[in-house]
Design an enzyme around this catalytic site. Structure first.
Site, mmCIF file in Angstrom:
data_model
loop_
_atom_site.group_PDB
_atom_site.id
_atom_site.type_symbol
_atom_site.label_atom_id
_atom_site.label_comp_id
_atom_site.label_asym_id
_atom_site.label_seq_id
_atom_site.Cartn_x
_atom_site.Cartn_y
_atom_site.Cartn_z
ATOM 1 N N LYS A 59 13.357 -8.026 -5.808
ATOM 2 C CA LYS A 59 13.442 -6.580 -5.546
ATOM 3 C C LYS A 59 12.404 -6.146 -4.524
ATOM 4 C CE LYS A 59 11.508 -2.553 -7.515
ATOM 5 N NZ LYS A 59 10.176 -2.399 -7.887
ATOM 6 N N ASN A 60 11.155 -6.539 -4.724
ATOM 7 C CA ASN A 60 10.097 -5.997 -3.869
ATOM 8 C C ASN A 60 10.105 -6.605 -2.464
ATOM 9 O OD1 ASN A 60 9.388 -4.138 -5.749
ATOM 10 N ND2 ASN A 60 7.640 -5.289 -6.557
ATOM 11 N N CYS A 69 8.113 4.756 -10.067
ATOM 12 C CA CYS A 69 7.682 4.741 -11.461
ATOM 13 C C CYS A 69 6.341 5.447 -11.606
ATOM 14 C CB CYS A 69 7.528 3.297 -11.931
ATOM 15 S SG CYS A 69 9.082 2.468 -12.229
ATOM 16 N N ARG A 112 -0.877 7.111 -7.011
ATOM 17 C CA ARG A 112 -0.384 6.081 -6.092
ATOM 18 C C ARG A 112 -0.623 6.529 -4.651
ATOM 19 N NH1 ARG A 112 5.082 3.419 -8.485
ATOM 20 N NH2 ARG A 112 4.468 1.802 -7.016
ATOM 21 N N ASP A 140 2.803 -6.446 -12.623
ATOM 22 C CA ASP A 140 4.218 -6.238 -12.957
ATOM 23 C C ASP A 140 4.700 -7.140 -14.094
ATOM 24 O OD1 ASP A 140 4.176 -4.372 -10.951
ATOM 25 O OD2 ASP A 140 5.319 -5.543 -9.508
ATOM 26 N N ARG A 169 16.746 -0.087 -11.953
ATOM 27 C CA ARG A 169 16.148 -0.027 -10.609
ATOM 28 C C ARG A 169 15.822 -1.421 -10.092
ATOM 29 N NH1 ARG A 169 12.276 5.059 -10.041
ATOM 30 N NH2 ARG A 169 12.314 4.280 -7.927
HETATM 31 C C1 EPZ Z 1 3.796 -2.659 -4.998
HETATM 32 O O1 EPZ Z 1 3.477 -1.277 -5.116
HETATM 33 C C2 EPZ Z 1 4.992 -2.872 -5.883
HETATM 34 N N1 EPZ Z 1 6.072 -2.029 -5.418
HETATM 35 C C3 EPZ Z 1 4.642 -2.575 -7.332
HETATM 36 O O2 EPZ Z 1 5.746 -2.967 -8.116
HETATM 37 C C4 EPZ Z 1 3.446 -3.410 -7.772
HETATM 38 O O3 EPZ Z 1 3.031 -3.010 -9.059
HETATM 39 C C5 EPZ Z 1 2.285 -3.229 -6.788
HETATM 40 O O4 EPZ Z 1 2.728 -3.488 -5.432
HETATM 41 C C6 EPZ Z 1 1.119 -4.156 -7.068
HETATM 42 O O5 EPZ Z 1 1.541 -5.491 -7.044
HETATM 43 C C7 EPZ Z 1 6.806 -2.409 -4.380
HETATM 44 O O6 EPZ Z 1 6.633 -3.474 -3.819
HETATM 45 C C8 EPZ Z 1 7.889 -1.487 -3.964
HETATM 46 P P1 EPZ Z 1 -0.224 -1.373 -3.869
HETATM 47 P P2 EPZ Z 1 2.498 -0.604 -4.069
HETATM 48 O O7 EPZ Z 1 -0.255 -0.578 -2.636
HETATM 49 O O8 EPZ Z 1 2.702 -1.250 -2.738
HETATM 50 C C9 EPZ Z 1 -4.180 1.307 -4.501
HETATM 51 C C10 EPZ Z 1 7.332 -2.804 -9.828
HETATM 52 O O9 EPZ Z 1 7.284 -2.656 -11.075
HETATM 53 N N2 EPZ Z 1 -3.851 1.867 -3.169
HETATM 54 O O10 EPZ Z 1 -0.391 -2.852 -3.771
HETATM 55 O O11 EPZ Z 1 2.680 0.848 -4.178
HETATM 56 C C11 EPZ Z 1 -3.157 1.698 -5.559
HETATM 57 O O12 EPZ Z 1 -3.450 2.950 -6.120
HETATM 58 C C12 EPZ Z 1 6.431 -2.013 -8.920
HETATM 59 O O13 EPZ Z 1 8.119 -3.551 -9.246
HETATM 60 C C13 EPZ Z 1 -4.727 2.751 -2.582
HETATM 61 O O14 EPZ Z 1 -5.763 3.104 -3.138
HETATM 62 O O15 EPZ Z 1 1.104 -1.037 -4.669
HETATM 63 C C14 EPZ Z 1 -3.272 0.541 -6.529
HETATM 64 O O16 EPZ Z 1 -4.354 0.754 -7.387
HETATM 65 C C15 EPZ Z 1 5.687 -0.934 -9.580
HETATM 66 N N3 EPZ Z 1 -4.411 3.255 -1.345
HETATM 67 C C16 EPZ Z 1 -3.587 -0.659 -5.654
HETATM 68 O O17 EPZ Z 1 -4.073 -0.109 -4.414
HETATM 69 C C17 EPZ Z 1 -3.277 2.894 -0.678
HETATM 70 O O18 EPZ Z 1 -3.057 3.373 0.439
HETATM 71 C C18 EPZ Z 1 -2.403 -1.563 -5.325
HETATM 72 O O19 EPZ Z 1 -1.313 -0.778 -4.856
HETATM 73 C C19 EPZ Z 1 -2.403 1.995 -1.294
HETATM 74 C C20 EPZ Z 1 -2.700 1.488 -2.550
#
Ligand code: EPZ
Length: 418
Positions: free
Chosen positions: A22-23, A117, A122, A306, A398
């Site tokens: 998915k991702n 979600c 985020r 995840d 989803r």
């Molecule tokens: C991706 O989300 C995945 N979604 C999420 O999967 C997954 O949980 C996550 O990566 C972590 O592995 C998709 O790929 C569509 P991040 P993403 O940016 O990209 C902080 C699922 O269940 N952060 O790696 O949104 C953030 O708050 C989903 O399949 C900032 O501070 O996650 C978090 O604490 C849910 N500033 C950490 O980094 C930013 O600009 C990691 O977030 C971006 C992120």
């Protein structure tokens, strides 16, 4: 509103086929907008997030066609629009990838502020910092974000946090930029590598995906007429690995990549499960008690957030006390309230949860609070005594393709009721 009715007390046995990730899919589909041509994607998961993104691509002027259940053909030659419908894009998180791809191709983009979600705050500040470093002007207005640039020029960008989304978005924005972009402190998940492999197939010049630093030399154009097969889903693989452990079952998980599962495999072995690497399949089984352990979620190759709710189900019935420390998302323990309704003894506070293992879980009405919590609650209901009803299953649709069919083939008694 649909629900699952699940009769418990089931030991899962048999074979399951893993779908495309998915991702990776939700990033590669927007990436096709960078290509002035036709792309064929195989092994696409047939899930609701993918269907939404197909509708968005169509609304931007791309021609998107399913040629079979897992194959999409996308023609992005004649884009007509760079402003995506706010209503459509605010429905799910990965719409932020349209920012990188449309900025890269058209130098102008507007999308609704990404939804998805509810896992706590985020932010997308790292994405924005990166676009600005390439020369874009980024503005927020109520509920939407737009970015535009006269031209994008390669730069060095250091991410303050390791972010999957920011890493992929900056790859998307820089493959057609002028000069060289160096991304530091990047995420290394298998879907990052998959997006880079896809773009490389189309003519992009990307080095280092899967390491801490990615170097991108901008090219003038990405070409079409390529066929690319999406990587197997690491998280779906892990979900069934945990299901085998928690149900003390025996599952052959087919079409998956063993090396992507190192961290989960180590924990399953510690917990008393057994694992066989069979090339593109993994056998996971458990014929004894489940041991307690401690887990901390981390970016890849650490333990994936995840898979945290799913392993939480196994820990809830382990011998002894376990601790999970969730270091990525603020609100990823909402499922523990549901498990406690089933008789689990879990105390969650902030980013830590303490699991005192109990002998059995009991069937209960349950509410999925997000995608992975939903998958975890299916496993919990399958192993519990009695019958459970699981609501809010649109979250599960989803990201998991035909999940009830896959569990039913393993012996689960699960029905989708309209
Ligand atoms: C991706 O989300 C995945 N979604 C999420 O999967 C997954 O949980 C996550 O990566 C972590 O592995 C998709 O790929 C569509 P991040 P993403 O940016 O990209 C902080 C699922 O269940 N952060 O790696 O949104 C953030 O708050 C989903 O399949 C900032 O501070 O996650 C978090 O604490 C849910 N500033 C950490 O980094 C930013 O600009 C990691 O977030 C971006 C992120």
């Amino acid at each position: 509103m649909e629900k699952f009715v699940i009769q418990g007390n089931t030991r899962l046995t048999g074979e399951v086929e893993i779908s495309g990730a998915k991702n990776a899919a939700v990033a590669i589909l927007p990436a096709t907008l960078l290509i002035d041509g036709i792309t064929t994607l195989e092994n696409v998961p047939n899930i609701s997030d993918v269907k939404i993104i197909c509708d968005i691509l169509t609304s931007l002027g791309a021609n998107v066609e399913w040629t079979n259940y897992h194959t999409l053909v996308i023609d992005s030659r004649n884009l007509t629009c760079t402003h995506a419908s706010l209503e459509m894009t605010s429905k799910f998180r990965a719409s932020y990838y349209l920012l990188g791809s449309l900025l890269g191709r058209c130098k102008d983009v507007e999308v609704g502020l990404p939804g998805g979600c509810n896992l706590g705050a985020r932010p997308i500040d790292q994405h924005i910092k990166g676009f600005e470093a390439l020369g874009a002007e980024v503005n927020y207005e109520q509920g939407k974000i737009n970015a535009r640039a006269k031209e994008l020029i390669g730069n060095s960008i250091y991410f303050d946090v390791v972010s999957v989304g920011a890493t992929i978005n900056l790859i998307l924005a820089s493959v057609l930029a002028k000069g060289t972009t160096i991304l530091d402190n990047v995420a290394k998940e298998p879907h990052i590598v998959d997006v880079a492999n896809f773009l490389t197939t189309c003519g992009a010049d990307i080095m280092g995906a899967g390491t801490d630093t990615i170097k991108i030399n901008g090219v003038d154009k990405l070409t079409g007429n390529h066929t690319y097969s999406i990587v197997p889903d690491q998280i779906e693989t892990g979900t069934f690995m945990v299901a085998a452990l928690a149900s003390k079952g025996d599952i052959l998980i087919k079409n998956c990549i063993y090396e992507h599962m190192d961290c989960l495999s180590a924990k399953i072995l510690e917990m008393g499960g057994k694992i066989e690497n069979l090339g593109d399949s993994i056998r996971v089984y458990c014929d004894g008690d489940i041991n307690s352990t401690n887990i901390k979620t981390l970016p890849y190759p650490g333990f994936p957030t995840d898979l945290q709710p799913q392993i939480g189900v196994a820990l809830s019935i382990a011998n002894g006390t376990s601790i999970i420390n969730e270091s990525i998302w603020e609100s990823r323990f909402q499922y523990t309230n549901e498990l406690n309704k089933m008789g689990a003894k879990i105390t969650a506070q902030g980013k830590t949860a303490i699991f005192e293992g109990v002998k059995n879980l009991k069937g209960s009405p349950l509410y999925a609070t997000d995608l992975r919590a939903g998958a975890a609650l299916i496993i919990a209901a399958i192993i519990a005594d009695g019958t459970s009803e699981l609501y809010n299953i649109h979250y599960i649709d989803r990201g998991y393709e035909n999940i009830e069919d896959k569990f039913r083939k393993l012996g689960a008694r699960i029905e989708r009721i309209k």
